[in-house]
Design a protein around this motif. Sequence first.
Motif, PDB file in Angstrom:
ATOM      1  N   MET A  89       0.857  -1.178   0.000  1.00  0.00           N
ATOM      2  CA  MET A  89       0.000   0.000   0.000  1.00  0.00           C
ATOM      3  C   MET A  89       0.898   1.235   0.000  1.00  0.00           C
ATOM      4  SD  MET A  89      -3.061   1.175   2.554  1.00  0.00           S
ATOM      5  CE  MET A  89      -2.091   1.615   3.957  1.00  0.00           C
ATOM      6  N   HIS A  90       0.595   2.154  -0.877  1.00  0.00           N
ATOM      7  CA  HIS A  90       1.397   3.364  -0.996  1.00  0.00           C
ATOM      8  C   HIS A  90       0.523   4.579  -0.687  1.00  0.00           C
ATOM      9  CE1 HIS A  90       4.861   5.576  -2.836  1.00  0.00           C
ATOM     10  NE2 HIS A  90       3.933   6.516  -2.863  1.00  0.00           N
ATOM     11  N   VAL A  91       0.963   5.390   0.254  1.00  0.00           N
ATOM     12  CA  VAL A  91       0.217   6.607   0.595  1.00  0.00           C
ATOM     13  C   VAL A  91       1.132   7.812   0.372  1.00  0.00           C
ATOM     14  CG1 VAL A  91      -0.931   7.867   2.479  1.00  0.00           C
ATOM     15  CG2 VAL A  91      -1.148   5.374   2.336  1.00  0.00           C
ATOM     16  N   HIS A  92       0.667   8.805  -0.362  1.00  0.00           N
ATOM     17  CA  HIS A  92       1.440  10.029  -0.560  1.00  0.00           C
ATOM     18  C   HIS A  92       1.173  10.920   0.652  1.00  0.00           C
ATOM     19  CE1 HIS A  92       1.719   8.329  -4.486  1.00  0.00           C
ATOM     20  NE2 HIS A  92       0.441   8.525  -4.736  1.00  0.00           N
ATOM     21  N   MET A  93       2.138  10.993   1.556  1.00  0.00           N
ATOM     22  CA  MET A  93       1.927  11.698   2.826  1.00  0.00           C
ATOM     23  C   MET A  93       1.816  13.205   2.649  1.00  0.00           C
ATOM     24  SD  MET A  93       4.626   9.643   5.219  1.00  0.00           S
ATOM     25  CE  MET A  93       4.152  10.329   6.791  1.00  0.00           C
ATOM     26  N   ASP A  94       2.672  13.734   1.809  1.00  0.00           N
ATOM     27  CA  ASP A  94       2.665  15.170   1.497  1.00  0.00           C
ATOM     28  C   ASP A  94       3.329  15.341   0.132  1.00  0.00           C
ATOM     29  OD1 ASP A  94       5.470  15.065   1.902  1.00  0.00           O
ATOM     30  OD2 ASP A  94       5.228  15.514   4.041  1.00  0.00           O
ATOM     31  N   ALA A  95       3.789  16.514  -0.192  1.00  0.00           N
ATOM     32  CA  ALA A  95       4.354  16.761  -1.523  1.00  0.00           C
ATOM     33  C   ALA A  95       5.600  15.915  -1.808  1.00  0.00           C
ATOM     34  CB  ALA A  95       4.676  18.240  -1.671  1.00  0.00           C
ATOM     35  N   HIS A  96       6.308  15.494  -0.753  1.00  0.00           N
ATOM     36  CA  HIS A  96       7.577  14.782  -0.950  1.00  0.00           C
ATOM     37  C   HIS A  96       7.605  13.360  -0.401  1.00  0.00           C
ATOM     38  CE1 HIS A  96       9.189  18.659  -2.105  1.00  0.00           C
ATOM     39  NE2 HIS A  96       8.657  19.164  -1.001  1.00  0.00           N
ATOM     40  N   ASN A  97       6.946  13.181   0.742  1.00  0.00           N
ATOM     41  CA  ASN A  97       7.097  11.911   1.463  1.00  0.00           C
ATOM     42  C   ASN A  97       6.044  10.864   1.116  1.00  0.00           C
ATOM     43  OD1 ASN A  97       9.387  12.532   3.301  1.00  0.00           O
ATOM     44  ND2 ASN A  97       7.998  14.203   3.877  1.00  0.00           N
ATOM     45  N   CYS A  98       6.532   9.628   1.047  1.00  0.00           N
ATOM     46  CA  CYS A  98       5.660   8.498   0.783  1.00  0.00           C
ATOM     47  C   CYS A  98       5.703   7.547   1.964  1.00  0.00           C
ATOM     48  CB  CYS A  98       6.134   7.716  -0.447  1.00  0.00           C
ATOM     49  SG  CYS A  98       6.223   8.717  -1.931  1.00  0.00           S
ATOM     50  N   LEU A  99       4.555   6.956   2.265  1.00  0.00           N
ATOM     51  CA  LEU A  99       4.461   5.899   3.261  1.00  0.00           C
ATOM     52  C   LEU A  99       4.124   4.630   2.499  1.00  0.00           C
ATOM     53  CD1 LEU A  99       3.989   4.829   6.264  1.00  0.00           C
ATOM     54  CD2 LEU A  99       1.590   5.340   5.841  1.00  0.00           C
TER      55      LEU A  99
END
Length: 139
Positions: A89-99
């Motif tokens: 599962m990939h979540v775009h946390m903000d403009a730069h960071n991925c979880l």
Amino acid sequence: MAGAVRFSVSLEKALLKKFDAYIGEKGYTNRSEAIRDLIRDLIVEEQWEAGKVETVAAVTLVYDHEKLDLKSRITELQHEHHDQIVSTMHVHMDAHNCLEIVVLRGVAAEIRTLGDQMISLRGIKFGRLNLATTGQDLP
Ligand code: NI
């Protein structure tokens, strides 16, 4: 509880007080349940260490998607071990960071190695490996 055995434990008052405070914070309502869980955790941990058991695990990764080498290395690792990767599962946390949460399934020792490989990639900002168990071999 069927087949339950009662036993008594002696320990220092101060230690018991700390234990009660600890299990209270965790939400346990009695010592027996807390001690049962601790024993189960120890046994499961020992089985994982020995690498004998099939298990599942979740790897949590936080990284900057603009680091292209890192991003492609994470994907590469997952393709190399596709037989052990259940889902990602990939979540775009903000403009730069991925979880990214990667679920692994396989022999404990092997998936632990794979999880550690992902976490130790250069540029990973946060990495955690959590092994899980159904506890089916335990009472
Ligand atoms: Ni992303």
